[in-house]
Design an enzyme around this catalytic site. Sequence first.
Site, PDB file in Angstrom:
ATOM      1  N   ASP A 430       3.000  -2.721  -1.222  1.00  0.00           N
ATOM      2  CA  ASP A 430       2.107  -1.572  -1.322  1.00  0.00           C
ATOM      3  C   ASP A 430       2.005  -1.076  -2.759  1.00  0.00           C
ATOM      4  O   ASP A 430       2.969  -1.105  -3.524  1.00  0.00           O
ATOM      5  CB  ASP A 430       2.650  -0.453  -0.417  1.00  0.00           C
ATOM      6  CG  ASP A 430       1.809   0.797  -0.459  1.00  0.00           C
ATOM      7  OD1 ASP A 430       0.639   0.728  -0.041  1.00  0.00           O
ATOM      8  OD2 ASP A 430       2.308   1.834  -0.931  1.00  0.00           O
ATOM      9  N   GLU A 483      -1.087  -5.568  -2.703  1.00  0.00           N
ATOM     10  CA  GLU A 483      -2.195  -4.621  -2.644  1.00  0.00           C
ATOM     11  C   GLU A 483      -2.416  -4.152  -4.082  1.00  0.00           C
ATOM     12  O   GLU A 483      -1.726  -3.256  -4.567  1.00  0.00           O
ATOM     13  CB  GLU A 483      -1.876  -3.421  -1.742  1.00  0.00           C
ATOM     14  CG  GLU A 483      -3.072  -2.495  -1.599  1.00  0.00           C
ATOM     15  CD  GLU A 483      -2.717  -1.035  -1.424  1.00  0.00           C
ATOM     16  OE1 GLU A 483      -3.578  -0.273  -0.965  1.00  0.00           O
ATOM     17  OE2 GLU A 483      -1.589  -0.649  -1.758  1.00  0.00           O
TER      18      GLU A 483
END
Length: 752
Positions: A430, A483
């Site tokens: 993330d 990401e």
Amino acid sequence: MTERGRKPAGTTRMDTTPAELMPDGEALQALVQSRHGDPFAILGPQRVDGVRVLRVWAPGARAVEAIGVDSAGAAPGSDGWEEALQSTEQPGFFLGTIAEGRYALRIHWPDAIQQTADPYAFGVLLGDLDLHLIGEGRHLHLADSLGAHVQSIDGVDGVRFAVWAPNAGRVAVVGDFNGWDGRRHPMRLRPSVGVWELFLPGVAAGAHYKYEILAADGTHLPLKADPLARATECPPATASVVAGGEAFAWSDEAWMAQRARHNAAAAPQSTYEVHAGSWLRLDDGGTPDWDQLADRLIPYVASMGFTHLELLPITEHPFGGSWGYQPLGLFAPSARYGSPEGFARFVDRCHREHIGVILDWVPAHFPSDAHGLARFDGTALYEHADPREGFHKDWNTLIYNHGRHEVSGFLIASALEWLQRYHVDGLRVDAVASMLYRDYSRAADEWIPNVHGGRENYETIAFLRRLNEVVASHCRGAVVIAEESTAWPGVTAPVAAGGLGFGYKWNMGWMHDTLGYIGRDPIHRSHHHHELTFGLLYAFSERFVLPISHDEVVHGKGSLLARMPGDHWQRFANLRAYLAFMWSHPGKKLLFMGCEIAQVREWNHDAQIDWHLLDDPSHRGIQQLVRDLNALYTGTPALHARDAEAEGFQWIVGDDSGNSVFAFLRHGRAGDAPVLAVFNLTPQRHAHYRIGVPRPGHWRERLNSDAAEYGGSGVGNLGGVDAEAIASHGHRHSVSLSLPPLSALLLAQESR
């Protein structure tokens, strides 16, 4: 000696007063006041003038006796001995001389009698190699050394505790086994790396515990949960839990041997993204545990044809509203969903159904909850001290100091914990962009440049490269996905070639552009034609995942269906065409739960998906379309085998902005039939639209998003068309197609 006591032959009693056996007064007061940093210098068996002296600190105890035990730690036999330790002027402090050999303690509490081995009779616990690797940040199995571990030492069962707190003045382990009394079990410091350790006899799996830490300046910190705990209490409770030591019996050998093939760039990968707490709720509104979730979720994912299941972070986190993106227990599956063993069973069952498991994993930031990592030992240990480096204004969270060896080692060990201990097939990392740039979401005066005056975070770059190298070396077939929302070069390039070494990168630009386009009224789409074509200019610069994730259906963005323009029929037609565009476009696929049934409202993490919508044929049609897209995608090499290669894609019609028509070819390997994808993104039907094709013969209509079974109008090409020897779009042959309104057609060339 008590009346029950017996001295073994050859033992002499030292004729001295207790005062002569007492430790230095200042040291004793430091112990009593929970300030002493070296309890083993005072407690346990000591040598005083050549005599063996035993000192015990048991605040609240009425009396303590030492008991001679055999080599197995058993109670005394006929030749055993007992010695009543003398109480002192300091309540709770007992001492006396004892015989050589092993002993146990019998402690008389006001309401119970406890017999236990003495924690301060055991030597050092962690080996020099463990300590060396911890200090270098290269202990790949860190949770096997630090944390709480059920084990037997010299025949005594108990739990070994160890925690890294190098700047602490004192650390004690507290829990339901000692009344949460920080005075009773101070730990031993291993000064070379700042690890504190203690073996507590009699403690077992399931015990709740934390650490009581005294900062170097004398401040008593809030009780801290164990950063390496493998199990936790269910939030909002915050204690760590001693995990069981039994190895899980896996049955996924066949999958593990082949998972590299499932994660390869040439393999079909269609991922269903799930928040475990809100996919389904029990009849009473409660959250299902892993076994209950497996009974419903795994068959559903398999029936829908998804190849992978991606879970929003399940590492333990204090605030459910963070969806797991503010974790503190990076080695523990959240107790919200049951036990660690339950999670292992879930993964094992996924693999038996040929479903890969990917976890969202968050090394970018962590919350500042008092029981967590924030100023863990009274200093900025895991985080940066300067808020210009160590605080995320966007999320009000702290930032890991990736430049500290022990911290980067802690994070890499966490990654390996999931990939190795739990057989997880991949990690989606993330917020990579927030780690790569020192000025991420900061004003000009709110960040510190790197050593060359730039914005790149060299420490994070080194951390990410090492993470990906370690995973590649130690977790065969596992994949790490970034990401990353910027144009940082080489995210998926090998480390040896100067890249970051990720397996895949989320294509955030594709997501933004295509959702922007499909959300426009068709009358305006001709002016934004490039929003669907632009992504192909860079589609092969990285290995991409096309993500329609949870972030696109929250925070006022509305559901995927709600983004679509037009009346009821047009909204569903737009959504069908968009999903078909996504599945035929180069790149692996990811779809958030609920999008496959055209959820009407935004995602709510406190409620389940609106499964009742499937009573409506329009919603069932979307679900069936996704199921058929997955089957076509996974079964058609042209749609996945060259996802990351420019040779796998060819524009046919990319410039017909006036009609909002797009057409392209997908190519597989030699011998694979090509697939023609055609999109009409206006509400008008085009009855005879000619498109060039590279081969003669019959082109079968493999999917028509306007089919009646999906809720469409049923306009199509009667199952297929024959190519004609009419040149068009640079090809010698062409097909004349009926393009339904707001539709996608996928056709494959085949021999009749």
